[in-house]
Design a protein around this motif. Structure first.
Motif, PDB file in Angstrom:
ATOM      1  N   ASN A 163       0.831  -1.206   0.000  1.00 36.56           N
ATOM      2  CA  ASN A 163       0.000   0.000   0.000  1.00 36.56           C
ATOM      3  C   ASN A 163       0.868   1.259   0.000  1.00 36.56           C
ATOM      4  O   ASN A 163       0.575   2.240  -0.706  1.00 36.56           O
ATOM      5  CB  ASN A 163      -0.921  -0.005   1.214  1.00 36.56           C
ATOM      6  N   GLU A 164       1.952   1.242   0.770  1.00 37.00           N
ATOM      7  CA  GLU A 164       2.832   2.408   0.836  1.00 37.00           C
ATOM      8  C   GLU A 164       3.529   2.653  -0.493  1.00 37.00           C
ATOM      9  O   GLU A 164       3.816   3.809  -0.845  1.00 37.00           O
ATOM     10  CB  GLU A 164       3.863   2.208   1.942  1.00 37.00           C
ATOM     11  N   ALA A 165       3.813   1.594  -1.244  1.00 36.73           N
ATOM     12  CA  ALA A 165       4.482   1.762  -2.536  1.00 36.73           C
ATOM     13  C   ALA A 165       3.657   2.630  -3.473  1.00 36.73           C
ATOM     14  O   ALA A 165       4.217   3.396  -4.273  1.00 36.73           O
ATOM     15  CB  ALA A 165       4.735   0.395  -3.166  1.00 36.73           C
ATOM     16  N   ALA A 166       2.331   2.540  -3.403  1.00 36.56           N
ATOM     17  CA  ALA A 166       1.491   3.357  -4.271  1.00 36.56           C
ATOM     18  C   ALA A 166       1.632   4.838  -3.936  1.00 36.56           C
ATOM     19  O   ALA A 166       1.696   5.682  -4.840  1.00 36.56           O
ATOM     20  CB  ALA A 166       0.032   2.915  -4.135  1.00 36.56           C
ATOM     21  N   TYR A 167       1.689   5.167  -2.661  1.00 36.27           N
ATOM     22  CA  TYR A 167       1.838   6.572  -2.270  1.00 36.27           C
ATOM     23  C   TYR A 167       3.248   7.079  -2.561  1.00 36.27           C
ATOM     24  O   TYR A 167       3.431   8.223  -2.996  1.00 36.27           O
ATOM     25  CB  TYR A 167       1.505   6.728  -0.789  1.00 36.27           C
ATOM     26  N   MET A 168       4.252   6.246  -2.293  1.00 36.55           N
ATOM     27  CA  MET A 168       5.623   6.664  -2.567  1.00 36.55           C
ATOM     28  C   MET A 168       5.854   6.829  -4.069  1.00 36.55           C
ATOM     29  O   MET A 168       6.706   7.627  -4.475  1.00 36.55           O
ATOM     30  CB  MET A 168       6.605   5.640  -2.001  1.00 36.55           C
ATOM     31  N   ALA A 169       5.119   6.094  -4.894  1.00 35.98           N
ATOM     32  CA  ALA A 169       5.266   6.245  -6.337  1.00 35.98           C
ATOM     33  C   ALA A 169       4.891   7.654  -6.774  1.00 35.98           C
ATOM     34  O   ALA A 169       5.581   8.263  -7.609  1.00 35.98           O
ATOM     35  CB  ALA A 169       4.393   5.212  -7.062  1.00 35.98           C
ATOM     36  N   GLU A 170       3.821   8.196  -6.219  1.00 30.86           N
ATOM     37  CA  GLU A 170       3.410   9.553  -6.573  1.00 30.86           C
ATOM     38  C   GLU A 170       4.388  10.588  -6.025  1.00 30.86           C
ATOM     39  O   GLU A 170       4.664  11.602  -6.670  1.00 30.86           O
ATOM     40  CB  GLU A 170       2.002   9.816  -6.033  1.00 30.86           C
ATOM     41  N   ILE A 171       4.925  10.340  -4.838  1.00 30.25           N
ATOM     42  CA  ILE A 171       5.917  11.259  -4.277  1.00 30.25           C
ATOM     43  C   ILE A 171       7.189  11.254  -5.122  1.00 30.25           C
ATOM     44  O   ILE A 171       7.751  12.316  -5.441  1.00 30.25           O
ATOM     45  CB  ILE A 171       6.225  10.870  -2.821  1.00 30.25           C
ATOM     46  N   CYS A 172       7.655  10.064  -5.480  1.00 27.73           N
ATOM     47  CA  CYS A 172       8.862   9.972  -6.310  1.00 27.73           C
ATOM     48  C   CYS A 172       8.628  10.551  -7.696  1.00 27.73           C
ATOM     49  O   CYS A 172       9.526  11.187  -8.273  1.00 27.73           O
ATOM     50  CB  CYS A 172       9.313   8.512  -6.408  1.00 27.73           C
ATOM     51  N   ARG A 173       7.449  10.339  -8.247  1.00 28.39           N
ATOM     52  CA  ARG A 173       7.152  10.892  -9.575  1.00 28.39           C
ATOM     53  C   ARG A 173       7.186  12.421  -9.546  1.00 28.39           C
ATOM     54  O   ARG A 173       7.716  13.066 -10.466  1.00 28.39           O
ATOM     55  CB  ARG A 173       5.786  10.406 -10.055  1.00 28.39           C
ATOM     56  N   ALA A 174       6.637  13.008  -8.472  1.00 21.06           N
ATOM     57  CA  ALA A 174       6.683  14.464  -8.350  1.00 21.06           C
ATOM     58  C   ALA A 174       8.123  14.952  -8.226  1.00 21.06           C
ATOM     59  O   ALA A 174       8.491  15.985  -8.794  1.00 21.06           O
ATOM     60  CB  ALA A 174       5.861  14.910  -7.141  1.00 21.06           C
ATOM     61  N   GLY A 175       8.951  14.207  -7.490  1.00 22.20           N
ATOM     62  CA  GLY A 175      10.348  14.596  -7.351  1.00 22.20           C
ATOM     63  C   GLY A 175      11.107  14.501  -8.657  1.00 22.20           C
ATOM     64  O   GLY A 175      11.911  15.384  -8.993  1.00 22.20           O
ATOM     65  N   LEU A 176      10.865  13.442  -9.425  1.00 22.78           N
ATOM     66  CA  LEU A 176      11.555  13.282 -10.709  1.00 22.78           C
ATOM     67  C   LEU A 176      11.127  14.363 -11.703  1.00 22.78           C
ATOM     68  O   LEU A 176      11.942  14.869 -12.474  1.00 22.78           O
ATOM     69  CB  LEU A 176      11.260  11.894 -11.284  1.00 22.78           C
ATOM     70  N   LEU A 177       9.847  14.717 -11.673  1.00 23.84           N
ATOM     71  CA  LEU A 177       9.367  15.761 -12.584  1.00 23.84           C
ATOM     72  C   LEU A 177       9.857  17.145 -12.202  1.00 23.84           C
ATOM     73  O   LEU A 177       9.814  18.068 -13.025  1.00 23.84           O
ATOM     74  CB  LEU A 177       7.828  15.750 -12.623  1.00 23.84           C
ATOM     75  N   SER A 178      10.297  17.319 -10.944  1.00 22.46           N
ATOM     76  CA  SER A 178      10.778  18.624 -10.513  1.00 22.46           C
ATOM     77  C   SER A 178      12.160  18.957 -11.079  1.00 22.46           C
ATOM     78  O   SER A 178      12.567  20.118 -11.069  1.00 22.46           O
ATOM     79  CB  SER A 178      10.835  18.688  -8.978  1.00 22.46           C
ATOM     80  N   VAL A 179      12.879  17.959 -11.559  1.00 23.20           N
ATOM     81  CA  VAL A 179      14.207  18.179 -12.141  1.00 23.20           C
ATOM     82  C   VAL A 179      14.036  18.643 -13.577  1.00 23.20           C
ATOM     83  O   VAL A 179      13.280  18.042 -14.358  1.00 23.20           O
ATOM     84  CB  VAL A 179      15.055  16.898 -12.077  1.00 23.20           C
ATOM     85  N   ASP A 180      14.726  19.692 -13.929  1.00 22.50           N
ATOM     86  CA  ASP A 180      14.611  20.257 -15.273  1.00 22.50           C
ATOM     87  C   ASP A 180      15.024  19.228 -16.329  1.00 22.50           C
ATOM     88  O   ASP A 180      15.996  18.476 -16.144  1.00 22.50           O
ATOM     89  CB  ASP A 180      15.476  21.508 -15.390  1.00 22.50           C
ATOM     90  N   GLU A 181      14.280  19.189 -17.416  1.00 25.82           N
ATOM     91  CA  GLU A 181      14.582  18.233 -18.481  1.00 25.82           C
ATOM     92  C   GLU A 181      15.939  18.490 -19.135  1.00 25.82           C
ATOM     93  O   GLU A 181      16.531  17.591 -19.723  1.00 25.82           O
ATOM     94  CB  GLU A 181      13.482  18.285 -19.548  1.00 25.82           C
ATOM     95  N   GLY A 182      16.421  19.726 -19.031  1.00 23.70           N
ATOM     96  CA  GLY A 182      17.731  20.029 -19.592  1.00 23.70           C
ATOM     97  C   GLY A 182      18.839  19.223 -18.949  1.00 23.70           C
ATOM     98  O   GLY A 182      19.864  18.932 -19.592  1.00 23.70           O
ATOM     99  N   GLN A 183      18.660  18.856 -17.671  1.00 25.71           N
ATOM    100  CA  GLN A 183      19.653  18.018 -16.999  1.00 25.71           C
ATOM    101  C   GLN A 183      19.756  16.655 -17.684  1.00 25.71           C
ATOM    102  O   GLN A 183      20.856  16.142 -17.921  1.00 25.71           O
ATOM    103  CB  GLN A 183      19.267  17.845 -15.528  1.00 25.71           C
ATOM    104  N   THR A 184      18.600  16.078 -18.010  1.00 25.71           N
ATOM    105  CA  THR A 184      18.598  14.779 -18.676  1.00 25.71           C
ATOM    106  C   THR A 184      19.170  14.884 -20.084  1.00 25.71           C
ATOM    107  O   THR A 184      19.955  14.030 -20.525  1.00 25.71           O
ATOM    108  CB  THR A 184      17.164  14.228 -18.731  1.00 25.71           C
ATOM    109  N   GLU A 185      18.791  15.926 -20.804  1.00 26.63           N
ATOM    110  CA  GLU A 185      19.289  16.102 -22.162  1.00 26.63           C
ATOM    111  C   GLU A 185      20.800  16.302 -22.178  1.00 26.63           C
ATOM    112  O   GLU A 185      21.503  15.760 -23.036  1.00 26.63           O
ATOM    113  CB  GLU A 185      18.591  17.289 -22.808  1.00 26.63           C
TER     114      GLU A 185
END
Length: 313
Positions: A163-185
């Protein structure tokens, strides 16, 4: 009194503006709300003081072996469930952000299902799956009766961790999206693979966003472990209830369990505070002083004021 006169024109210069006398606004609503809050607090304290509560039973059983064993099981279950939740949450977040529609859909369905059903229902379902499956058969690796396989500890671990994995997935997704895409590029332009970019570039920067809500999830998980008492796992609440039934002080043992939960969550909150400061390093704003630094600064300022200043003869 002498008045300066402009010699070129013979006029008296205009007088300067008068000093403004600031009158603070009286906030009567604050005084009234403070009085009401204090009155309610006094009323609650008085009501509990008049109740039939054996307050002496709480310190008598506070360090009982059964209570301490329940505290240890609660902490163990909290840590293991959060490990499952964090690892699963990171995997689900990466799958959710994947361009592969199959993995993205699977991750979306998992999050939708586990976030949409109460954790208590999930615990009871795991505990009663023996009514559906008589045996668990993993081929040549493992085979056993479901009732022997699904112990109360495994039920609690799966129910809370998945059950916790579902909530942590949304938290981690928000954290990953907060990083600028230019870093990945930029990382891909340097020849780094997608996995290495996540591990070396994206995730370390996303931790600043992930850590604060994760700390809240750890504290919430610590309290949610009390639900596993329904599946017969002897954690803190279950131990307190058992002692309450045998000692004749059920309400007092619930207060004792509440005190232990408050103590543990307070310790976890302090750890969360310093962990957030660690991952906040390198930000543009300066970090605020810690409580210990504030106390030290106040003590030094008081000591410097108390020292007498020597005069010159």
């Amino acid at each position: 009194m002498t008045v300066d006169i402009d010699k070129t024109t013979g006029d008296t210069p205009p007088a300067g503006p008068e000093a403004i006398k600031a009158i603070p606004v009286r906030h009567y609503g604050r005084y009234i709300s403070a009085v009401v809050a204090i009155a309610l607090l006094v009323g609650v304290v008085y009501a509990f003081s008049q109740g039939k509560i054996n307050w002496g039973a709480i310190p008598d059983y506070f360090f009982d072996d059964r209570i301490l064993d329940g505290v240890g099981k609660t902490l163990l279950l909290t840590v293991l469930s959060m490990v499952i939740g964090i690892v699963g949450g990171v995997m689900l977040a990466v799958m959710r952000l994947s361009k592969n529609p199959v993995t993205s859909s699977i991750a979306w369905f998992y999050i939708w299902f586990f976030r949409g059903t109460p954790v208590l229902v999930q615990l009871i379902v795991w505990f009663n799956l023996g009514l559906v499956f008589e045996y668990i058969n993993l081929g040549p690796f493992y085979k056993d009766e479901w009732s022997d396989f699904m112990t109360p500890f495994l039920t609690a671990l799966l129910g809370l961790g998945l059950n916790e994995a579902a909530y942590m997935a949304e938290i981690c997704r928000a954290g990953l999206l907060s990083v600028d895409e230019g870093q990945t590029e930029a990382s891909h332009a340097l020849g780094m693979s997608h996995a290495k970019t996540l591990r070396r570039i994206v995730i370390p920067q996303a931790m600043r966003v992930i850590v604060p809500p994760t700390g809240n999830e750890v504290i919430n998980m610590l309290k949610t472990t009390s639900l596993v008492s329904v599946v017969q796992y002897p954690e803190l609440l279950r131990a307190a209830q058992d002692i309450g039934q045998t000692s004749g002080a059920p309400a007092e043992m619930l207060f004792l369990a509440a005190a232990w939960y408050l103590l543990m969550t307070s310790v976890f909150s302090i750890g969360q505070y310093y962990l957030e400061r660690y991952y906040a390093r390198g930000s543009s704003h300066s970090l605020p002083a810690t409580p210990l630094q504030k106390i030290k600064a106040n003590v030094l300022s008081l000591s410097s004021r108390s020292k007498p200043t020597g005069g010159t003869a």
